[in-house]
Design a protein around this motif. Structure first.
Motif, PDB file in Angstrom:
ATOM      1  N   ALA A 213      -3.794  -0.725   5.482  1.00  6.62           N
ATOM      2  CA  ALA A 213      -3.594  -2.157   5.328  1.00  6.62           C
ATOM      3  C   ALA A 213      -2.507  -2.665   5.554  1.00  6.62           C
ATOM      4  CB  ALA A 213      -4.257  -2.478   3.586  1.00  6.62           C
ATOM      5  N   SER A 214      -1.291  -2.012   4.947  1.00  5.98           N
ATOM      6  CA  SER A 214       0.068  -2.493   5.171  1.00  5.98           C
ATOM      7  C   SER A 214       0.491  -2.428   6.612  1.00  5.98           C
ATOM      8  CB  SER A 214       0.940  -1.681   4.512  1.00  5.98           C
ATOM      9  OG  SER A 214       0.646  -1.826   2.875  1.00  5.98           O
ATOM     10  N   ALA A 215       0.126  -1.401   7.418  1.00  7.80           N
ATOM     11  CA  ALA A 215       0.431  -1.041   8.855  1.00  7.80           C
ATOM     12  C   ALA A 215      -0.134  -2.159   9.339  1.00  7.80           C
ATOM     13  CB  ALA A 215       0.155   0.268   8.946  1.00  7.80           C
ATOM     14  N   ALA A 216      -1.372  -2.530   9.258  1.00  2.00           N
ATOM     15  CA  ALA A 216      -2.258  -3.464   9.982  1.00  2.00           C
ATOM     16  C   ALA A 216      -1.524  -5.078   9.936  1.00  2.00           C
ATOM     17  CB  ALA A 216      -3.694  -3.487   9.797  1.00  2.00           C
TER      18      ALA A 216
ATOM     19  N   GLU B 214       2.015  -9.207  12.378  1.00  2.00           N
ATOM     20  CA  GLU B 214       3.169  -9.817  12.436  1.00  2.00           C
ATOM     21  C   GLU B 214       4.028  -9.666  13.291  1.00  2.00           C
ATOM     22  OE1 GLU B 214       4.353  -9.482   8.240  1.00  2.00           O
ATOM     23  OE2 GLU B 214       2.621 -10.814   7.423  1.00  2.00           O
ATOM     24  N   GLY B 215       3.835  -8.560  14.169  1.00  2.00           N
ATOM     25  CA  GLY B 215       4.736  -8.350  15.320  1.00  2.00           C
ATOM     26  C   GLY B 215       5.824  -7.253  14.838  1.00  2.00           C
ATOM     27  N   GLN B 216       5.444  -6.707  13.611  1.00  2.00           N
ATOM     28  CA  GLN B 216       6.506  -5.927  13.283  1.00  2.00           C
ATOM     29  C   GLN B 216       5.894  -4.273  13.401  1.00  2.00           C
ATOM     30  OE1 GLN B 216       7.126  -6.597   9.162  1.00  2.00           O
ATOM     31  NE2 GLN B 216       7.364  -8.876   9.370  1.00  2.00           N
TER      32      GLN B 216
END
Length: 308
Positions: A186-189, A194-196
Motif C-alpha cells: 500500500a505504501s509503495a503503491a 505520487e511519482g516517487q
C-alpha cells in the motif's frame, strides 16, 4: 520429426447423462480429450489428479452444487489456474453474479448449443495457455513473481518459486498476502502514484533475506511483485573476485556498503575499529578510491549488476 502436440483436455461436470453425451461427442469430434464427472466430489478429484485445461461446470447439481465446486477449485493452488465455464439454465442476474463470484470465467445457458460451447472453450483455452506459458517462462528463468490484488489482499497468481519463498519466509497459505506485505505494498503503491521511488521490502530469516520489489500495475488493482532471495554470504563471495579482495576485506566492504560504521563492522566481524580502518585502507587502494562513500558505491553497483 517432432511429436504431435498432446490434445487439450476438457473436464465436463454434469449430473444429466444426455448433457454429458452431447458435449462429449462435440468435444471429441473437435479433437479435445474429454473427462467427465457426475458430481462435485468426483469433479474435484478429477481436476486435481488430471489437471484439465478447461472445466465445463453445471451450476445446479444434487449435493455439492457447481458454485461450491468452483470455490473449492479456486481455493486450491493446484487447480486455481484452470478456467471454469458454467453451464446453467439460470439467467437471473443474481445467478450470473454468483457464477463469477465463485470463480467462473464465463457461462453458457441451457439448452446447450455445442458450437457456442466450442467457441467459448477455444477462446478461454488460448488465454489460459498464454498465461501458463508466461508463468512457466518466468519460473524457468529463476524469476519469482507474484500478483496481488491490493483492495482484497488476495494472491491472484504466483510462480512456483514465489510460492516456495513466501512459504519459507512468511508461512503464507498462498491465498492471501501476509499483512506485512500488504502494508508495504500500500505504501509503495502510494509512492509510485505520487511519482516517487517505491523502496523495496526486505524480510530476514536468520542469514537469509527476501526482497520484494514493485513492478507493474493493472487497471483491476493487481500489482506484480518480484521476489529475490539474498544472503550476506553470497554477496560477500561476489565482491572478492570482482575487486581482488581477501575474504576479510570483502566482508568489511560489504558491511560498509550497508552503511555500517567502523565500530559497527568491528562488532559484526569481531574486529577492533582500528583493524577495520586498516582493512579499508587496503580496500581503497585496490578499488582506486579515496573515500568510504566511493567504495560503497562501487560495491553496491557491482552487487546490483549481479542481482544480489
Amino acid at each position: 520429426m517432432s511429436e504431435p502436440a498432446a490434445p487439450r483436455v476438457v473436464l465436463i461436470v454434469d449430473d444429466i447423462p444426455d448433457n454429458l453425451a452431447l458435449l462429449h461427442d462435440a468435444l471429441d469430434e473437435a479433437g479435445y480429450a474429454v473427462l467427465v464427472a457426475t458430481d462435485g466430489a468426483s469433479a474435484l478429484t478429477r481436476a486435481a489428479r488430471q489437471q484439465p485445461d478447461v472445466i465445463l461446470l453445471d451450476a445446479l447439481m444434487p449435493g455439492m452444487d457447481g458454485f461450491e465446486v468452483a470455490r473449492r477449485l479456486k481455493a486450491d493452488f493446484g487447480t486455481a489456474h484452470i478456467p471454469i465455464v458454467f453451464m446453467t439454465g439460470l439467467t437471473e442476474t443474481e445467478h450470473v453474479v454468483a457464477a463469477f463470484d465463485a470463480g467462473g470465467i464465463d457461462y453458457v445457458t441451457k439448452p446447450i448449443r455445442p458450437p457456442e460451447v466450442l467457441a467459448r472453450i477455444a477462446a478461454h483455452m488460448q488465454g489460459a495457455r498464454q498465461i501458463s506459458l508466461a508463468r512457466n517462462a518466468l519460473d524457468a528463468s529463476g524469476q519469482a513473481t507474484v500478483a496481488v490484488h491490493l483492495p482484497s489482499g488476495n494472491v491472484v497468481w504466483q510462480t512456483p518459486l514465489a510460492r516456495r519463498l513466501l512459504t519459507d519466509f512468511l508461512a503464507t497459505d498462498g491465498e492471501r498476502a501476509p499483512q506485512a506485505l500488504l502494508h508495504w505494498l500500500a505504501s509503495a503503491a502510494t509512492a509510485r502514484s505520487e511519482g516517487q521511488t517505491a523502496l523495496p521490502l526486505s524480510l530476514a530469516v536468520g542469514e537469509r533475506r527476501l526482497t520484494f520489489s514493485l513492478h507493474e500495475h493493472t487497471p483491476d488493482g493487481e500489482w506484480l511483485l518480484g521476489l529475490r532471495e539474498e544472503s550476506d554470504r553470497s554477496s560477500i563471495d561476489a565482491l572478492m573476485p570482482a575487486f581482488g579482495l581477501t575474504a576479510r576485506e570483502a566482508e568489511v566492504l560489504y558491511w560498509v556498503s550497508k552503511g555500517k560504521t567502523n565500530r559497527d563492522v568491528g562488532d559484526i566481524l569481531g574486529l577492533s575499529p582500528r583493524t577495520v580502518h586498516k582493512h579499508l585502507e587496503h580496500i581503497f587502494a585496490k578499488l582506486g578510491v579515496e573515500t568510504r562513500t566511493a567504495a560503497a558505491t562501487l560495491a553496491m553497483n557491482k552487487l546490483r549488476a549481479n542481482g544480489d
